[in-house]
Design a protein around this motif. Structure first.
Motif, mmCIF file in Angstrom:
data_model
loop_
_atom_site.group_PDB
_atom_site.id
_atom_site.type_symbol
_atom_site.label_atom_id
_atom_site.label_comp_id
_atom_site.label_asym_id
_atom_site.label_seq_id
_atom_site.Cartn_x
_atom_site.Cartn_y
_atom_site.Cartn_z
ATOM 1 N N LEU A 50 -12.770 12.442 -21.471
ATOM 2 C CA LEU A 50 -12.700 12.906 -20.092
ATOM 3 C C LEU A 50 -14.095 13.238 -19.561
ATOM 4 O O LEU A 50 -14.436 12.910 -18.415
ATOM 5 N N LEU A 51 -14.931 13.874 -20.377
ATOM 6 C CA LEU A 51 -16.274 14.234 -19.946
ATOM 7 C C LEU A 51 -17.108 12.978 -19.670
ATOM 8 O O LEU A 51 -17.848 12.916 -18.666
ATOM 9 N N ALA A 52 -16.990 11.960 -20.526
ATOM 10 C CA ALA A 52 -17.721 10.706 -20.304
ATOM 11 C C ALA A 52 -17.251 10.029 -19.015
ATOM 12 O O ALA A 52 -18.063 9.500 -18.243
ATOM 13 N N PHE A 53 -15.941 10.061 -18.762
ATOM 14 C CA PHE A 53 -15.402 9.482 -17.526
ATOM 15 C C PHE A 53 -15.929 10.237 -16.308
ATOM 16 O O PHE A 53 -16.305 9.642 -15.295
ATOM 17 N N ALA A 54 -15.981 11.573 -16.404
ATOM 18 C CA ALA A 54 -16.428 12.385 -15.271
ATOM 19 C C ALA A 54 -17.872 12.068 -14.897
ATOM 20 O O ALA A 54 -18.237 12.100 -13.715
ATOM 21 N N ARG A 55 -18.694 11.774 -15.881
ATOM 22 C CA ARG A 55 -20.108 11.473 -15.598
ATOM 23 C C ARG A 55 -20.271 10.189 -14.788
ATOM 24 O O ARG A 55 -21.322 9.979 -14.182
ATOM 25 N N THR A 56 -19.258 9.341 -14.785
ATOM 26 C CA THR A 56 -19.358 8.077 -14.028
ATOM 27 C C THR A 56 -18.823 8.211 -12.606
ATOM 28 O O THR A 56 -18.942 7.267 -11.825
ATOM 29 N N GLN A 57 -18.239 9.376 -12.266
ATOM 30 C CA GLN A 57 -17.513 9.488 -10.996
ATOM 31 C C GLN A 57 -18.272 10.188 -9.881
ATOM 32 O O GLN A 57 -17.944 10.036 -8.719
ATOM 33 N N HIS A 58 -19.259 11.001 -10.195
ATOM 34 C CA HIS A 58 -19.999 11.751 -9.179
ATOM 35 C C HIS A 58 -19.034 12.573 -8.318
ATOM 36 O O HIS A 58 -19.144 12.623 -7.098
ATOM 37 N N ASP A 59 -18.094 13.225 -9.006
ATOM 38 C CA ASP A 59 -17.073 14.036 -8.334
ATOM 39 C C ASP A 59 -17.084 15.419 -8.991
ATOM 40 O O ASP A 59 -16.767 15.555 -10.174
ATOM 41 N N ASP A 60 -17.459 16.464 -8.225
ATOM 42 C CA ASP A 60 -17.588 17.806 -8.803
ATOM 43 C C ASP A 60 -16.271 18.329 -9.356
ATOM 44 O O ASP A 60 -16.235 19.026 -10.376
ATOM 45 N N ALA A 61 -15.155 18.021 -8.693
ATOM 46 C CA ALA A 61 -13.854 18.509 -9.164
ATOM 47 C C ALA A 61 -13.496 17.876 -10.504
ATOM 48 O O ALA A 61 -13.014 18.553 -11.423
ATOM 49 N N VAL A 62 -13.728 16.579 -10.650
ATOM 50 C CA VAL A 62 -13.441 15.888 -11.914
ATOM 51 C C VAL A 62 -14.336 16.437 -13.018
ATOM 52 O O VAL A 62 -13.886 16.704 -14.142
ATOM 53 N N MET A 63 -15.635 16.653 -12.722
ATOM 54 C CA MET A 63 -16.553 17.167 -13.737
ATOM 55 C C MET A 63 -16.178 18.597 -14.134
ATOM 56 O O MET A 63 -16.209 18.949 -15.318
ATOM 57 N N ALA A 64 -15.819 19.443 -13.152
ATOM 58 C CA ALA A 64 -15.430 20.818 -13.469
ATOM 59 C C ALA A 64 -14.200 20.837 -14.375
ATOM 60 O O ALA A 64 -14.118 21.616 -15.335
ATOM 61 N N LYS A 65 -13.243 19.965 -14.089
ATOM 62 C CA LYS A 65 -12.025 19.893 -14.915
ATOM 63 C C LYS A 65 -12.366 19.453 -16.330
ATOM 64 O O LYS A 65 -11.813 19.977 -17.317
ATOM 65 N N ALA A 93 -6.003 6.573 -10.071
ATOM 66 C CA ALA A 93 -7.227 6.962 -9.370
ATOM 67 C C ALA A 93 -7.898 8.120 -10.105
ATOM 68 O O ALA A 93 -7.267 8.835 -10.890
ATOM 69 N N ALA A 94 -9.207 8.317 -9.824
ATOM 70 C CA ALA A 94 -10.023 9.249 -10.612
ATOM 71 C C ALA A 94 -9.417 10.655 -10.726
ATOM 72 O O ALA A 94 -9.317 11.185 -11.841
ATOM 73 N N PRO A 95 -8.987 11.320 -9.634
ATOM 74 C CA PRO A 95 -8.446 12.680 -9.785
ATOM 75 C C PRO A 95 -7.197 12.725 -10.670
ATOM 76 O O PRO A 95 -7.039 13.627 -11.487
ATOM 77 N N THR A 96 -6.316 11.736 -10.504
ATOM 78 C CA THR A 96 -5.085 11.695 -11.309
ATOM 79 C C THR A 96 -5.402 11.399 -12.768
ATOM 80 O O THR A 96 -4.836 12.026 -13.679
ATOM 81 N N LYS A 97 -6.304 10.457 -13.012
ATOM 82 C CA LYS A 97 -6.698 10.138 -14.388
ATOM 83 C C LYS A 97 -7.325 11.360 -15.058
ATOM 84 O O LYS A 97 -7.042 11.651 -16.234
ATOM 85 N N ALA A 98 -8.171 12.078 -14.317
ATOM 86 C CA ALA A 98 -8.805 13.268 -14.886
ATOM 87 C C ALA A 98 -7.762 14.317 -15.262
ATOM 88 O O ALA A 98 -7.830 14.922 -16.340
ATOM 89 N N GLU A 99 -6.787 14.531 -14.369
ATOM 90 C CA GLU A 99 -5.738 15.509 -14.664
ATOM 91 C C GLU A 99 -4.899 15.059 -15.860
ATOM 92 O O GLU A 99 -4.533 15.875 -16.721
ATOM 93 N N SER A 122 0.829 -1.208 0.000
ATOM 94 C CA SER A 122 0.000 0.000 0.000
ATOM 95 C C SER A 122 0.863 1.258 0.000
ATOM 96 O O SER A 122 0.611 2.207 -0.730
ATOM 97 N N CYS A 123 1.917 1.258 0.830
ATOM 98 C CA CYS A 123 2.819 2.423 0.882
ATOM 99 C C CYS A 123 3.489 2.668 -0.458
ATOM 100 O O CYS A 123 3.627 3.796 -0.924
ATOM 101 N N LEU A 124 3.911 1.562 -1.090
ATOM 102 C CA LEU A 124 4.545 1.693 -2.410
ATOM 103 C C LEU A 124 3.565 2.250 -3.434
ATOM 104 O O LEU A 124 3.916 3.078 -4.287
ATOM 105 N N ALA A 125 2.291 1.807 -3.365
ATOM 106 C CA ALA A 125 1.274 2.288 -4.310
ATOM 107 C C ALA A 125 1.049 3.786 -4.125
ATOM 108 O O ALA A 125 0.968 4.550 -5.089
ATOM 109 N N PHE A 126 0.949 4.240 -2.841
ATOM 110 C CA PHE A 126 0.765 5.664 -2.590
ATOM 111 C C PHE A 126 1.960 6.465 -3.077
ATOM 112 O O PHE A 126 1.817 7.553 -3.628
#
Length: 696
Positions: free
Chosen positions: A99-114, A68-74, A25-29
């Motif tokens: 990216l927009l199609a991915f954001a619709r599956t995440q229910h994350d306002d930051a990802v959708m705004a990006k 993960a979703a935020p990193t993938k979106a960026e 887990s530490c290595l993944a982070f």
């Protein structure tokens, strides 16, 4: 070894397993943090050197898409933007949609705004401004619900820039000031530099140049902390724009050369191309055509290297103007037309209109009057089209406002009706329970009904006033108070186009007449003194026209800086005298604006109406087109004068279509009888009228 393993207790085995899972887990982070940091580094490179950033992102593609979703979106956002900056617009749009199609599956306002911001930037570059602005505003609303301060600053800046592009400067200023406040609270230097740079540019658009320089000075101080040559180069380009607006040409040139050195230092080829274009334009303003020619050619080569068609088109326009400046007219026209072709294909009509004015003026300076007239005609068609679109938009907005007010009045009326019904029910109950209060209740009910009746009458009166105001606004120009083009067109459709012959008090034949006026060098007034001064000039001309002409004459704001007058009945011999009064009456007046006195001249085309070559009356549209051509002859032959179509000759040897194709040639061939009315003075070299022309 197997024996040793069997001696380990189950508890110790569980502890070992948990330790291993914790290490994984530490290595993944750690890998995630490393990927985020790498994408952040590439983002700054991609902003200025997209051709270098693209292969770096492609190397991380597998990791970025699996993150993960935020990193993938960026990652997807940066991949789309880097492709956009590299000139790959279609590929950039595909990634933005992903990216927009991915954001619709995440229910994350930051990802959708990006995602919304990313698509907004791509659509803006593809000239789909309305959709781009809506996406930017939606992105800001979502970003403000998140704790991502950098995203909130970016979204607020984009929202403000969208309002500025719509022409809503108060809303734009509020957004960009809010973005600067957010960035200061955030503390990171790059978002603050971005917000201050956008604010400085807005102040330049608003003609508040001192505030623009103040914002730029703060941005430069903060940018020094970023140690980013690209950020410093962007600020130098902003300084160039403000310096040119305030006529500090040497300061602008110094800023441009500094920007170019920084851009070349980091290999920012797209920015280099833009700076080279601006350098060519700067030297054009100083009439140093040799240097303008050199920098324009360098800009074309740099733009082709980055596949930047817009920059290349602007460079070709500058190249054309430089060629015209050194006398290479054919080469200049070829280059100018090549640049204009891009703006025609892209549909950027406001920019095309401005370039047409520059083209006409450049051709006029080198004596190509025929080419200048063609350019002015093209600019006039664009001006009329854009003016009509703006007028239609204003009518729609007014109608929408009226409908909303009408609906509100209907709601209030229904509330009044409900109040009446409620009162009547209460009265009935009171009548049934307390008979001796009947008289009092009846009086009360009568008072309430009377009050409501008066309110309804008042509401109806207000509605009638609003209807009259709407009718007035739909037929009048809001700036000058003159009739607008729509009202004139409706009037002429209902006007009997039969020549009304009669005699005045002196026994002379009475005719109708059309006069078309255009303000000379109006763009120079706007560029030098600002659009508020231009508006004041137009209102001054409108007031003078109402004084010079009669109350029975119809005066119309035809569009932009053009005015049309229809005189229903005047002596035929009086047309030239009216043209002279218009020329001297307008040029003799001036307005005071910010301690400057501004006066203008006009050029005029005129003719009796109806015109009937070979006994066939022309429609009013063709008559207006003919005096429009006469007006441009006045422009081409020195301005501050009037050209009038008095009649036709030898019509059996020509046709109306040939005359409309080239009025000047038809006049010189003897098919058209023109009159010239000079203004108070004539520009040197305007020449004398030929034998075919009747001069007043």
């Amino acid at each position: 070894m197997l024996a040793a393993c069997t001696d380990i207790s189950p508890r110790r085995q569980l502890q070992a397993l948990l330790a291993a899972l914790s290490l994984v887990s530490c290595l993944a982070f750690a890998q995630q943090d490393s990927l985020d940091a790498r994408i952040a580094q590439i983002r700054e490179i991609g902003r200025f050197i997209p051709e270098n950033a693209l292969p770096m992102l492609l190397q991380l593609e597998a990791q970025g898409r699996a993150a993960a979703a935020p990193t993938k979106a960026e990652f997807l956002s940066q991949l789309s933007l880097v492709r956009l900056y590299a000139g790959q617009k279609d590929e950039a749009l595909v990634v933005a949609e992903e990216l927009l199609a991915f954001a619709r599956t995440q229910h994350d306002d930051a990802v959708m705004a990006k995602a919304l911001l990313t698509k907004a930037y791509v659509l803006f570059d593809m000239n789909q401004l309305a959709q781009s602005h809506q996406l930017a505003w939606s992105a800001e609303r979502l970003a403000n619900t998140t704790g991502d301060m950098a995203l909130r600053v970016q979204a607020t800046v984009s929202s403000g820039q969208s309002f500025a592009e719509e022409g809503d400067f108060p809303a734009a200023l509020a957004k960009l000031q809010a973005a600067v406040a957010l960035a200061r609270g955030h503390g990171a230097p790059i978002p603050l530099v971005s917000a201050l740079n956008a604010l400085a540019n807005l102040y330049g658009q608003m003609k508040e140049h001192e505030r623009g320089f103040e914002a730029l000075e703060e941005a430069s101080t903060v940018a020094a902390k970023t140690k980013s040559p690209g950020r410093m180069a962007s600020l130098k380009n902003t300084e160039y724009g403000l310096a040119v607006e305030t006529n500090q040409l040497q300061r602008g040139l110094k800023a441009l050369l500094a920007a170019l050195a920084l851009e070349r230092q980091i290999g920012a080829h797209s920015m280099v191309a833009t700076s080279l274009v601006n350098l060519s334009d700067s030297y054009l303003k100083q009439h140093d055509y040799a240097k303008a020619l050199s920098y324009a050619n360098q800009a074309i080569a740099a733009a082709q290297r980055t596949n930047n068609h817009a920059t290349e088109a602007t460079a070709r326009v500058n190249l054309g103007e430089a060629y015209l400046g050194i006398g290479s007219i054919a080469e200049g026209k070829r280059s100018f037309e090549a640049g204009l072709a891009y703006y025609e294909q892209s549909g950027d009509k406001p920019q095309l209109q401005a370039l047409m004015l520059e083209y006409g003026a450049a051709l006029e300076r080198v004596g190509d009057m025929a080419g200048a007239v063609v350019a002015y005609h093209r600019e006039r068609r664009l001006s009329k089209e854009l003016f009509e679109k703006r007028r239609q938009k204003a009518v729609w907005e007014l109608q929408a406002k009226y409908e909303a007010e009408k609906a509100q009045r209907q709601i209030e009326l229904l509330r009044g009706e409900n109040l009446v019904k409620s009162t009547e029910l209460d009265n009935r109950r009171l009548q049934q329970r307390i008979w001796w209060l009947l008289a009092l209740v009846f009086a009360l009910a009568s008072s309430v009904v009377g009050l409501l009746y008066r309110k309804v009458r008042h509401a109806n009166a207000q509605l009638e006033v609003k209807n009259l105001e709407l009718k007035q606004q739909s037929s009048r120009d809001p700036l000058t108070g003159l009739y607008n083009r729509r009202h004139f067109q409706e009037f002429m459709r209902n006007h009997m186009q039969v020549e009304k012959r009669g005699s005045g008090t002196s026994g002379e034949e009475m005719v109708g007449a059309l006069f078309l006026l255009d303000v000379d060098h109006f763009k120079h007034v706007n560029d030098t003194h600002g659009h508020a001064a231009g508006d004041a000039v137009l209102k001054m001309i409108a007031e003078n026209l109402q004084v010079i002409l009669r109350e029975t004459d119809m005066i119309v704001r035809w569009g932009g800086e053009e005015f049309l007058a229809f005189l229903p009945a005047i002596p035929r011999s009086g047309l030239e005298e009216i043209a002279r009064r218009l020329l001297t009456g307008i040029s003799s007046h001036a307005i005071e604006h910010q301690n400057s006195k501004i006066s203008v001249d006009v050029s005029i085309g005129f003719a009796p109406f109806p015109l009937a070559p070979a006994g066939q009356p022309l429609t009013w549209e063709r008559a207006v087109n003919l005096i429009d051509m006469a007006l441009y002859l006045a422009k081409a032959h020195g301005r501050n004068r009037a050209y009038g179509v008095r009649g036709f000759a030898n019509f059996h040897e020509t046709s109306m279509e040939d005359i409309e194709h080239d009025l000047e040639r038809a006049w010189r061939a003897g098919f058209v009888d023109l009159a010239i009315v000079p203004g108070g003075w004539a520009e040197p070299g305007s020449g004398a009228a030929s034998a075919k022309l009747s001069s007043v």
